[in-house]
Design a protein around this motif. Structure first.
Motif, short mmCIF file in Angstrom:
data_model
loop_
_atom_site.label_atom_id
_atom_site.label_comp_id
_atom_site.label_asym_id
_atom_site.label_seq_id
_atom_site.Cartn_x
_atom_site.Cartn_y
_atom_site.Cartn_z
N LYS A 151 19.08 66.02 72.81
CA LYS A 151 19.11 67.40 73.33
C LYS A 151 19.53 67.41 74.80
N THR A 164 11.17 61.22 67.54
CA THR A 164 10.80 62.30 68.46
C THR A 164 11.47 62.12 69.81
N ASN A 181 15.30 62.67 69.54
CA ASN A 181 15.66 64.09 69.44
C ASN A 181 15.70 64.74 70.82
N GLU A 182 14.73 64.43 71.65
CA GLU A 182 14.69 64.99 73.00
C GLU A 182 15.83 64.43 73.85
#
Length: 285
Positions: free
Chosen positions: A247, A240, A243-244
Motif C-alpha cells: 500500500k 499483514t 499488504n501495508e
C-alpha cells in the motif's frame, strides 16, 4: 567440562559453538544431517567432535539451530530422551508454533524458547564467526514455563555471550519480528529480483551499485533454505506487513506519477523519524 551439543551447524549454531567453546567450560559436539557440514565444522574447529542423536542423552546443554519448520518436531524428540537437568533451547526466529508444539510435553520445563537477534547474509559452518552475539538482543518467550534453575542457567549462558535479554510472549514476538526483520528480508530479495529483471547488464549493476544499493540488497544473499520456512511459518503476520508495505509503495508511486513534490517531501520527512528510533538503539548498545 560440560557436554554441549549443537544440532544444526549453520551460521547461528556454528557461531554459538565457537563462542561458547571460547567463553565457557564446554566440550562441543555437533549433529547435522549434512555430512559436509560435519566435515567443515570439524576442520574449522567449530565443534570438537561429531555425535549421533542417540548420544545426546547426557548433554548438559542442547542447542537446536535448524530451519524453523523442523524445530517443533525435533524439539519434541529431543525432550523425549534428555536427562532431567538438561537445558534445551532453540534459536528460531518464529516462536509460536514451537511453543505450541511443546506446551504439554512432560519436560517442557527443560526448554527455553529463544531468539538471538544476530546474523549475517552468509550460511553454513564456514559462516560461523566469533563475537556474533556481542551486545545483541536475545528474546526469550514463555520464560514462566521453564524451570527456574534451567532458565537461570540459560540466562547465564547468554550473558557469557554478552547478550541483552528481553522477555516476550510468542504471539507478540512473531508479530513484531514480521514487521522489523522478516519484511526487511523480503524487501531485499524483491529489490534484488527487480534489478536483475530490469537491468540485464551485470557489469552495469556492478559498476553503478553504490553503498546504498549494496547495503539495501545485502540480505538478498541470504540462504533460501533458511528463509522460505521462516516466511511460511510466520505467514499471517508477514502477509499483514506485506499488504501495508505494498500500500505504501503504491501511494509513493502515485505521488511520483502525479508530480506531487510536496507530498513526496512530506512522506520522506515523516519517515525520517525512524532515525531517532535507530539512534536510540545505538545509544543503548
Amino acid at each position: 567440562m560440560k557436554k554441549l551439543v549443537v544440532i544444526g551447524l549453520g551460521l547461528i549454531g556454528g557461531s554459538l559453538a565457537l563462542d561458547l567453546k571460547k567463553r565457557g567450560n564446554y566440550k562441543v559436539y555437533g549433529v547435522d544431517q549434512n555430512p559436509n557440514h560435519i566435515k567443515k565444522a570439524l576442520k574449522l574447529g567449530v565443534i570438537d567432535e561429531e555425535i549421533s542423536f542417540s548420544e545426546i542423552v547426557d548433554a548438559a546443554v542442547i542447542i537446536i539451530a535448524v530451519p524453523v519448520n523442523i524445530i517443533p518436531n525435533l524439539t519434541t524428540q529431543v525432550l523425549d530422551i534428555i536427562s532431567e537437568n538438561t537445558l534445551v533451547f532453540d534459536v528460531g526466529s518464529v516462536k509460536n508454533e514451537i511453543c505450541k508444539a511443546v506446551e504439554n510435553h512432560k519436560k517442557r520445563k527443560n526448554f527455553v524458547a529463544a531468539h538471538p537477534l544476530a546474523g549475517t547474509e552468509f550460511s553454513g559452518p564456514e559462516a560461523a564467526i566469533l563475537n556474533l552475539f556481542e551486545h545483541k538482543v536475545n528474546i526469550i518467550c514463555e520464560a514462566d514455563k521453564t524451570d527456574w534453575k534451567i532458565l537461570d542457567e540459560a540466562i547465564s549462558l547468554f550473558k557469557q555471550l554478552n547478550m541483552r535479554i528481553k522477555m516476550m510472549q510468542p504471539v507478540e514476538h512473531d508479530r513484531h519480528i514480521a514487521y522489523v526483520s522478516h519484511l526487511s528480508h523480503i524487501s531485499s530479495f524483491m529489490l534484488g529480483k527487480t534489478v536483475l529483471q530490469i537491468e540485464k547488464n551485470e557489469q552495469a549493476i556492478f559498476d553503478m551499485a553504490s553503498t546504498g544499493f549494496a547495503s539495501t540488497v545485502r540480505l538478498a544473499k541470504s540462504n533460501a533454505d533458511t528463509w522460505a520456512p521462516i516466511f511460511l511459518e510466520n505467514k499471517d503476520n508477514i502477509i499483514t506487513s506485506l499488504n501495508e508495505y505494498i500500500k505504501n509503495l503504491n501511494e509513493f508511486k502515485d505521488l511520483i506519477e502525479n508530480t506531487d513534490d510536496s507530498g513526496l517531501r512530506e512522506s520522506m520527512k515523516n519517515t525520517n523519524y525512524i532515525k531517532s528510533i535507530l539512534n536510540g538503539i545505538k545509544e543503548n548498545d
